[in-house]
Write a protein that holds these residues in place. Sequence first.
Motif, PDB file in Angstrom:
ATOM      1  N   ARG A 183       9.058  32.894  -9.811  1.00  0.00           N
ATOM      2  CA  ARG A 183       8.098  32.847  -8.700  1.00  0.00           C
ATOM      3  C   ARG A 183       6.780  33.516  -9.074  1.00  0.00           C
ATOM      4  O   ARG A 183       5.708  33.029  -8.684  1.00  0.00           O
ATOM      5  CB  ARG A 183       8.713  33.512  -7.469  1.00  0.00           C
ATOM      6  CG  ARG A 183       9.831  32.682  -6.861  1.00  0.00           C
ATOM      7  CD  ARG A 183      10.468  33.350  -5.664  1.00  0.00           C
ATOM      8  NE  ARG A 183      11.518  32.489  -5.110  1.00  0.00           N
ATOM      9  CZ  ARG A 183      12.308  32.836  -4.109  1.00  0.00           C
ATOM     10  NH1 ARG A 183      12.166  34.030  -3.542  1.00  0.00           N
ATOM     11  NH2 ARG A 183      13.231  32.006  -3.663  1.00  0.00           N
ATOM     12  N   TYR A 197       2.808  30.054 -18.234  1.00  0.00           N
ATOM     13  CA  TYR A 197       4.235  29.751 -18.432  1.00  0.00           C
ATOM     14  C   TYR A 197       4.780  30.462 -19.670  1.00  0.00           C
ATOM     15  O   TYR A 197       5.909  30.958 -19.668  1.00  0.00           O
ATOM     16  CB  TYR A 197       4.445  28.242 -18.562  1.00  0.00           C
ATOM     17  CG  TYR A 197       4.389  27.538 -17.231  1.00  0.00           C
ATOM     18  CD1 TYR A 197       5.394  27.724 -16.285  1.00  0.00           C
ATOM     19  CD2 TYR A 197       3.327  26.711 -16.901  1.00  0.00           C
ATOM     20  CE1 TYR A 197       5.346  27.099 -15.054  1.00  0.00           C
ATOM     21  CE2 TYR A 197       3.269  26.081 -15.667  1.00  0.00           C
ATOM     22  CZ  TYR A 197       4.280  26.273 -14.750  1.00  0.00           C
ATOM     23  OH  TYR A 197       4.225  25.666 -13.533  1.00  0.00           O
ATOM     24  N   ASP A 206       9.963  26.727 -13.276  1.00  0.00           N
ATOM     25  CA  ASP A 206       9.602  26.067 -12.012  1.00  0.00           C
ATOM     26  C   ASP A 206      10.844  25.778 -11.172  1.00  0.00           C
ATOM     27  O   ASP A 206      10.871  26.039  -9.975  1.00  0.00           O
ATOM     28  CB  ASP A 206       8.877  24.742 -12.292  1.00  0.00           C
ATOM     29  CG  ASP A 206       7.375  24.927 -12.422  1.00  0.00           C
ATOM     30  OD1 ASP A 206       6.880  26.009 -12.059  1.00  0.00           O
ATOM     31  OD2 ASP A 206       6.702  24.001 -12.894  1.00  0.00           O
ATOM     32  N   THR A 251       5.529  33.702 -12.060  1.00  0.00           N
ATOM     33  CA  THR A 251       4.862  32.778 -12.983  1.00  0.00           C
ATOM     34  C   THR A 251       4.186  31.652 -12.222  1.00  0.00           C
ATOM     35  O   THR A 251       3.013  31.325 -12.476  1.00  0.00           O
ATOM     36  CB  THR A 251       5.880  32.192 -13.985  1.00  0.00           C
ATOM     37  OG1 THR A 251       6.521  33.259 -14.692  1.00  0.00           O
ATOM     38  CG2 THR A 251       5.199  31.265 -14.969  1.00  0.00           C
ATOM     39  N   ARG A 252       4.901  31.049 -11.282  1.00  0.00           N
ATOM     40  CA  ARG A 252       4.312  29.962 -10.495  1.00  0.00           C
ATOM     41  C   ARG A 252       3.094  30.447  -9.722  1.00  0.00           C
ATOM     42  O   ARG A 252       2.061  29.759  -9.656  1.00  0.00           O
ATOM     43  CB  ARG A 252       5.354  29.410  -9.531  1.00  0.00           C
ATOM     44  CG  ARG A 252       4.847  28.242  -8.687  1.00  0.00           C
ATOM     45  CD  ARG A 252       5.898  27.746  -7.717  1.00  0.00           C
ATOM     46  NE  ARG A 252       6.260  28.766  -6.747  1.00  0.00           N
ATOM     47  CZ  ARG A 252       7.125  28.585  -5.765  1.00  0.00           C
ATOM     48  NH1 ARG A 252       7.744  27.429  -5.639  1.00  0.00           N
ATOM     49  NH2 ARG A 252       7.401  29.559  -4.925  1.00  0.00           N
ATOM     50  N   SER A 253       3.183  31.645  -9.151  1.00  0.00           N
ATOM     51  CA  SER A 253       2.074  32.204  -8.378  1.00  0.00           C
ATOM     52  C   SER A 253       0.833  32.379  -9.247  1.00  0.00           C
ATOM     53  O   SER A 253      -0.278  31.991  -8.850  1.00  0.00           O
ATOM     54  CB  SER A 253       2.495  33.557  -7.785  1.00  0.00           C
ATOM     55  OG  SER A 253       1.418  34.173  -7.129  1.00  0.00           O
ATOM     56  N   SER A 291       6.424  22.368 -18.094  1.00  0.00           N
ATOM     57  CA  SER A 291       6.694  22.227 -16.665  1.00  0.00           C
ATOM     58  C   SER A 291       5.934  21.013 -16.133  1.00  0.00           C
ATOM     59  O   SER A 291       5.011  20.499 -16.777  1.00  0.00           O
ATOM     60  CB  SER A 291       6.212  23.469 -15.923  1.00  0.00           C
ATOM     61  OG  SER A 291       4.799  23.516 -15.935  1.00  0.00           O
ATOM     62  N   THR A 305      12.559  28.458  -8.984  1.00  0.00           N
ATOM     63  CA  THR A 305      11.850  28.894  -7.774  1.00  0.00           C
ATOM     64  C   THR A 305      12.239  28.055  -6.559  1.00  0.00           C
ATOM     65  O   THR A 305      12.005  28.467  -5.426  1.00  0.00           O
ATOM     66  CB  THR A 305      10.326  28.810  -7.969  1.00  0.00           C
ATOM     67  OG1 THR A 305       9.937  27.437  -8.124  1.00  0.00           O
ATOM     68  CG2 THR A 305       9.880  29.588  -9.186  1.00  0.00           C
ATOM     69  N   LYS A 306      12.802  26.878  -6.798  1.00  0.00           N
ATOM     70  CA  LYS A 306      13.144  25.972  -5.696  1.00  0.00           C
ATOM     71  C   LYS A 306      14.603  26.092  -5.266  1.00  0.00           C
ATOM     72  O   LYS A 306      15.017  25.468  -4.284  1.00  0.00           O
ATOM     73  CB  LYS A 306      12.856  24.525  -6.123  1.00  0.00           C
ATOM     74  CG  LYS A 306      11.387  24.295  -6.472  1.00  0.00           C
ATOM     75  CD  LYS A 306      11.192  22.938  -7.136  1.00  0.00           C
ATOM     76  CE  LYS A 306       9.743  22.781  -7.610  1.00  0.00           C
ATOM     77  NZ  LYS A 306       9.553  21.542  -8.383  1.00  0.00           N
ATOM     78  N   TRP A 359      -0.778  28.983 -10.191  1.00  0.00           N
ATOM     79  CA  TRP A 359      -1.570  28.390  -9.103  1.00  0.00           C
ATOM     80  C   TRP A 359      -2.821  29.207  -8.799  1.00  0.00           C
ATOM     81  O   TRP A 359      -3.856  28.652  -8.408  1.00  0.00           O
ATOM     82  CB  TRP A 359      -0.706  28.213  -7.857  1.00  0.00           C
ATOM     83  CG  TRP A 359       0.113  26.968  -7.955  1.00  0.00           C
ATOM     84  CD1 TRP A 359       1.433  26.857  -8.243  1.00  0.00           C
ATOM     85  CD2 TRP A 359      -0.373  25.625  -7.821  1.00  0.00           C
ATOM     86  NE1 TRP A 359       1.816  25.542  -8.300  1.00  0.00           N
ATOM     87  CE2 TRP A 359       0.730  24.765  -8.044  1.00  0.00           C
ATOM     88  CE3 TRP A 359      -1.617  25.069  -7.546  1.00  0.00           C
ATOM     89  CZ2 TRP A 359       0.616  23.381  -7.987  1.00  0.00           C
ATOM     90  CZ3 TRP A 359      -1.740  23.685  -7.492  1.00  0.00           C
ATOM     91  CH2 TRP A 359      -0.629  22.860  -7.715  1.00  0.00           C
ATOM     92  N   THR A 365       3.871  21.000 -13.651  1.00  0.00           N
ATOM     93  CA  THR A 365       2.493  21.423 -13.402  1.00  0.00           C
ATOM     94  C   THR A 365       1.685  21.351 -14.680  1.00  0.00           C
ATOM     95  O   THR A 365       0.557  20.850 -14.706  1.00  0.00           O
ATOM     96  CB  THR A 365       2.467  22.864 -12.862  1.00  0.00           C
ATOM     97  OG1 THR A 365       3.327  22.950 -11.738  1.00  0.00           O
ATOM     98  CG2 THR A 365       1.064  23.272 -12.462  1.00  0.00           C
TER      99      THR A 365
END
Length: 650
Positions: A592, A319, A340, A594-596, A255, A343-344, A599, A257
Amino acid sequence: MKKKKLPLKDLKPNDHSGHSHDDGHDHGGSPSSFKTYIPAMISFVMLLLGIAFDTMELSFFKDPVRLIWYSIAYLPVGFPVLKEGWESITKGDVFTEFFLMSIATMGAFAIGEYPEGVAVMLFYAVGELFQNAAVNKAKGNIKALLDVRPKEANVLRDGDYQSVSPETVKIGETIQIRVGEKIPLDGTLLSEKASLNTAALTGESKPDTVSKDAKVYAGSINLDSVIEVKVTNEFEDSSIARILHLVQNATARKSKTELFIRKFARIYTPIVVFLAIGVMLLPYLFVDNYVFRDWLYRALIFLVISCPCALVISIPLGYFGGLGAASKHGILFKGASFLDAITKVNTLVMDKTGTVTKGVFKIKNIKTFDWDEQNFMAYLMAMEEQSTHPIAKAIMQYQTETSTIKATDVSEVAGKGLKGVVNGKTVLVGNKALMTSNGIEVPTETDTIVESIVMVAIDQKFAGYVVIADELKEDAKHTIASLHKVGIKRVMMLSGDKDSITQQVAKDLKIETAKGGLLPEDKLKEVEALKKNPEHKIAFIGDGINDAPVLAASHVGIAMGGLGSDVAIETADVIIQTDQPSKVVKAIHIGRSTRSIVWQNIILAFGVKVIVLILGAGGLATMWEAVFADVGVAFLAILNAIRLQKMTWD
């Protein structure tokens, strides 16, 4: 042309630190491998004994005995790191975590802080063991796929079934699968029916019952009776082999990130080394009672704290956990980048047939005029028995109590239907054009029916009609409602089916915008038009065959039921292994989550490090706090990432 496949034996944890760990040792890769933990246990026991001897101030425990003791305690965990650091330096990669750990611990030994030097390296080694154990846990679902790869196939040769390796079975051969055995290769069912457990492929625990000529896939378990299957794919092209190949490649696609953190660590590490040198030397210019040993100790603490282990371990692991959790639910992401990307997504475009409908025609309504339904359907079925059209197959599913009758002199009227004789009566079966061309008056009520309609006339008199419709999937309505709840602002349906049917399905599902009668290039134009607005982040859901151009053009291409579709495997970014559109909502939830977690780990790692760095530079933190800021935070981040494996998103 066949694509080269990675050997399935190469399915192993990717390097999560950004540096090579291949030193010939198992770094905790196998939980069952007790020997992996022996070096850490030796160091831990010797460290505790050494601290006890120091506390008791035993007369014999002085230098050089004390130095030798702690050196022996240091080597089991320190030597692999020192070796790794040296090999990295010889390759031109100086500023690695191994280099930081090496100079920090050797510096501690240089100023006589032996226990702290051993402790730092020990906890670093333990952190590596936890990391690898966590990776193995995240890989559990993927490794489960390896277990379902069949080891043998019973193939029909020379009139008898022979047990052979699946790799040797050719396309077109017949294989037999006994109860409890795994289907070794993809094929079509020759037996009348079969009950299969497809959990390893689809994530669904409910047995799947299929009928003759249905596609069956390698890795499915036969539950009911002995079945026979005609092979359609070679072993290396089987569904289970492709899924394994796909998951292998998924962990390699980073990703943004993850890539940023890797690049950041390579810039960040040399900076902190020079800052540590500054912490050690610069106070000489400003402090009256400068003591080199004290400031060296602070610089070493600074180095240990600043090691980017927590970041380079926990973020890829987050991830990886997301990919593993998705595969557990029958969702395959082709890479962390798509975790990723999903989520967008705020605009969802979908196909109709095979996506929200089952793609199978079914009788929706039967209307007769002056005819008993059973007799009417007997005449109709006698005619349709002569046809191979999907609508004819739907009609033949009707259960009639009337004795079977046969049609004669059946002929096809191009583009209109069939004409024939049943029980001495002339029968017409087809569309309105067939009726009107033969002078038969059609009831006006049929003009308002948008679904496919089969009209029947017997002896020049309109006898009735049957409405045939594609059936909605059980979770289709729930899916559309859930998409709005997760923040998808716009849902659009594009279909090749006629517009009237498309509009009706869209109305039933409460989809705002729908267009029918589209060719694949028309769908592509619609999506390209949406993409002109940069605010639209588009996911397209299709069956992966006719929709391949749109799958490729979308920000995220999602193939429904892509298990048996080569085009889906090649083109889509996300593959839903079942035909359930609701899995798309679950894919968004997993992305989402996973992204949370990623971060959360970034904030945790940076937050704790900044605080302890300031304390360390000011002389308020010891090496023990430094160990927590590095290994402790990495451990907490790993535990946080493991949470993904426990979530259900139901």
